[in-house]
Design a protein around this motif. Structure first.
Motif, PDB file in Angstrom:
ATOM      1  N   ARG A   1       7.619  -5.491   2.018  1.00  0.00           N
ATOM      2  CA  ARG A   1       7.099  -5.029   0.730  1.00  0.00           C
ATOM      3  C   ARG A   1       7.379  -6.089  -0.330  1.00  0.00           C
ATOM      4  N   LYS A   2       6.298  -6.601  -0.933  1.00  0.00           N
ATOM      5  CA  LYS A   2       6.477  -7.586  -2.004  1.00  0.00           C
ATOM      6  C   LYS A   2       7.302  -6.947  -3.121  1.00  0.00           C
ATOM      7  N   PRO A   3       8.267  -7.646  -3.679  1.00  0.00           N
ATOM      8  CA  PRO A   3       8.417  -9.100  -3.740  1.00  0.00           C
ATOM      9  C   PRO A   3       9.085  -9.757  -2.529  1.00  0.00           C
ATOM     10  N   ASN A   4       9.411  -8.984  -1.496  1.00  0.00           N
ATOM     11  CA  ASN A   4       9.952  -9.613  -0.293  1.00  0.00           C
ATOM     12  C   ASN A   4       8.837 -10.394   0.408  1.00  0.00           C
TER      13      ASN A   4
ATOM     14  N   CYS B   1       1.610  -3.423   3.701  1.00  0.00           N
ATOM     15  CA  CYS B   1       2.911  -2.775   3.805  1.00  0.00           C
ATOM     16  C   CYS B   1       2.830  -1.370   3.217  1.00  0.00           C
ATOM     17  N   PRO B   2       2.920  -0.335   4.053  1.00  0.00           N
ATOM     18  CA  PRO B   2       2.844   1.037   3.568  1.00  0.00           C
ATOM     19  C   PRO B   2       4.189   1.612   3.117  1.00  0.00           C
ATOM     20  N   TYR B   3       5.262   0.860   3.221  1.00  0.00           N
ATOM     21  CA  TYR B   3       6.601   1.376   2.924  1.00  0.00           C
ATOM     22  C   TYR B   3       6.893   1.392   1.425  1.00  0.00           C
TER      23      TYR B   3
ATOM     24  N   GLN C   1       0.836  -1.195   0.000  1.00  0.00           N
ATOM     25  CA  GLN C   1       0.000   0.000   0.000  1.00  0.00           C
ATOM     26  C   GLN C   1       0.873   1.249   0.000  1.00  0.00           C
ATOM     27  N   SER C   2       1.551   1.475  -1.133  1.00  0.00           N
ATOM     28  CA  SER C   2       2.460   2.609  -1.222  1.00  0.00           C
ATOM     29  C   SER C   2       1.736   3.949  -1.253  1.00  0.00           C
ATOM     30  N   GLY C   3       0.409   3.944  -1.412  1.00  0.00           N
ATOM     31  CA  GLY C   3      -0.343   5.197  -1.345  1.00  0.00           C
ATOM     32  C   GLY C   3      -0.140   5.905  -0.015  1.00  0.00           C
ATOM     33  N   VAL C   4       0.078   5.141   1.053  1.00  0.00           N
ATOM     34  CA  VAL C   4       0.377   5.740   2.358  1.00  0.00           C
ATOM     35  C   VAL C   4       1.725   6.451   2.286  1.00  0.00           C
ATOM     36  N   ALA C   5       2.737   5.763   1.766  1.00  0.00           N
ATOM     37  CA  ALA C   5       4.080   6.332   1.660  1.00  0.00           C
ATOM     38  C   ALA C   5       4.110   7.547   0.741  1.00  0.00           C
ATOM     39  N   ARG C   6       3.249   7.548  -0.258  1.00  0.00           N
ATOM     40  CA  ARG C   6       3.197   8.641  -1.233  1.00  0.00           C
ATOM     41  C   ARG C   6       2.336   9.814  -0.752  1.00  0.00           C
TER      42      ARG C   6
ATOM     43  N   ASP D   1      10.418   5.311  -2.680  1.00  0.00           N
ATOM     44  CA  ASP D   1      10.214   6.674  -3.168  1.00  0.00           C
ATOM     45  C   ASP D   1       9.156   7.426  -2.367  1.00  0.00           C
ATOM     46  N   ALA D   2       9.035   7.122  -1.091  1.00  0.00           N
ATOM     47  CA  ALA D   2       8.016   7.743  -0.249  1.00  0.00           C
ATOM     48  C   ALA D   2       8.204   9.254  -0.186  1.00  0.00           C
ATOM     49  N   THR D   3       7.093   9.961  -0.153  1.00  0.00           N
ATOM     50  CA  THR D   3       7.130  11.407   0.101  1.00  0.00           C
ATOM     51  C   THR D   3       6.909  11.678   1.583  1.00  0.00           C
ATOM     52  N   VAL D   4       6.435  10.679   2.328  1.00  0.00           N
ATOM     53  CA  VAL D   4       6.256  10.766   3.773  1.00  0.00           C
ATOM     54  C   VAL D   4       7.436  10.018   4.402  1.00  0.00           C
ATOM     55  N   ASP D   5       8.319  10.775   5.060  1.00  0.00           N
ATOM     56  CA  ASP D   5       9.569  10.204   5.573  1.00  0.00           C
ATOM     57  C   ASP D   5       9.375   8.941   6.408  1.00  0.00           C
ATOM     58  N   GLN D   6       8.331   8.923   7.227  1.00  0.00           N
ATOM     59  CA  GLN D   6       8.064   7.796   8.116  1.00  0.00           C
ATOM     60  C   GLN D   6       7.950   6.479   7.357  1.00  0.00           C
ATOM     61  N   TRP D   7       7.530   6.531   6.104  1.00  0.00           N
ATOM     62  CA  TRP D   7       7.268   5.325   5.332  1.00  0.00           C
ATOM     63  C   TRP D   7       8.308   5.060   4.246  1.00  0.00           C
ATOM     64  N   ARG D   8       9.423   5.803   4.282  1.00  0.00           N
ATOM     65  CA  ARG D   8      10.474   5.589   3.288  1.00  0.00           C
ATOM     66  C   ARG D   8      11.402   4.475   3.764  1.00  0.00           C
ATOM     67  N   HIS D   9      11.610   3.522   2.883  1.00  0.00           N
ATOM     68  CA  HIS D   9      12.540   2.423   3.162  1.00  0.00           C
ATOM     69  C   HIS D   9      13.029   1.906   1.816  1.00  0.00           C
TER      70      HIS D   9
END
Length: 176
Positions: free
Chosen positions: A117-120, A98-100, A61-66, A103-111
């Motif tokens: 995060r799939k494919p992991n 997984c919100p991470y 769910q990268s929308g959270v990170a973005r 390329d996150a714009t929200v620092d908390q979710w940048r990894h």
């Protein structure tokens, strides 16, 4: 939504991607009006339930990170999905999201490469650790190569759903 690792019998799990498998992928769905089941999705989950599978959603769910929506909005949307499926007799045993994102714009979710995060395989492995899941009888259904790769890394088969009716697809794979 977690159960004790020491309680209950060991069960197989059906790990299901969310967007493009259970619901239509309308581009970062997170609002109630965006929750539209894929054809046959509730029926497929009911079929898997009848066959004895614990159905577990695993979703990036990268929308959270973005910064497109909050973690709380994502959690509320996932809870709504679970309730809507349950209202149709389709039981989801757990949801892992997984919100991470690198390329996150929200620092908390940048990894750079979060283990969940799939494919992991992190979400699948965490579900196996938190529930009494029989890895040898479990599998993943997803619509992206990253879903199949996560399954492979977790040591379970991964099946690619390319659209159509999910219940027909599950019936072809497993019968029941």
């Amino acid at each position: 939504m977690t159960q004790s690792a020491n309680a209950g019998p060991v069960v197989p799990a059906a790990f299901l991607d969310r967007d493009g498998v259970l619901i239509e992928d309308v581009g970062y769905p997170h609002r109630e009006d965006q929750l539209r089941f894929m054809p046959g999705a509730p029926e497929a989950v009911r079929r898997l339930n009848r066959l004895g599978y614990l159905c577990v959603i695993v979703t990036n769910q990268s929308g959270v990170a973005r910064g497109m929506f909050s973690l709380e909005q994502m959690q509320a949307f996932n809870a709504l999905l679970v309730r809507r499926l349950a209202a149709r007799g389709a039981i989801i045993g757990a949801v892992y999201a997984c919100p991470y994102h690198a390329d996150a714009t929200v620092d908390q979710w940048r990894h750079p490469d979060h283990p969940e995060r799939k494919p992991n395989p992190g979400m699948i492995l965490r579900a196996m650790a938190e529930h009494r899941i029989d890895q040898s009888r479990s599998f993943m259904i997803g619509d992206q190569p990253s879903d199949q790769e996560a399954a492979r890394r977790a040591g379970i088969p991964g099946f690619r759903f390319d659209g159509g009716n999910l219940d027909d697809y599950v019936h072809e794979l497993f019968g029941g």
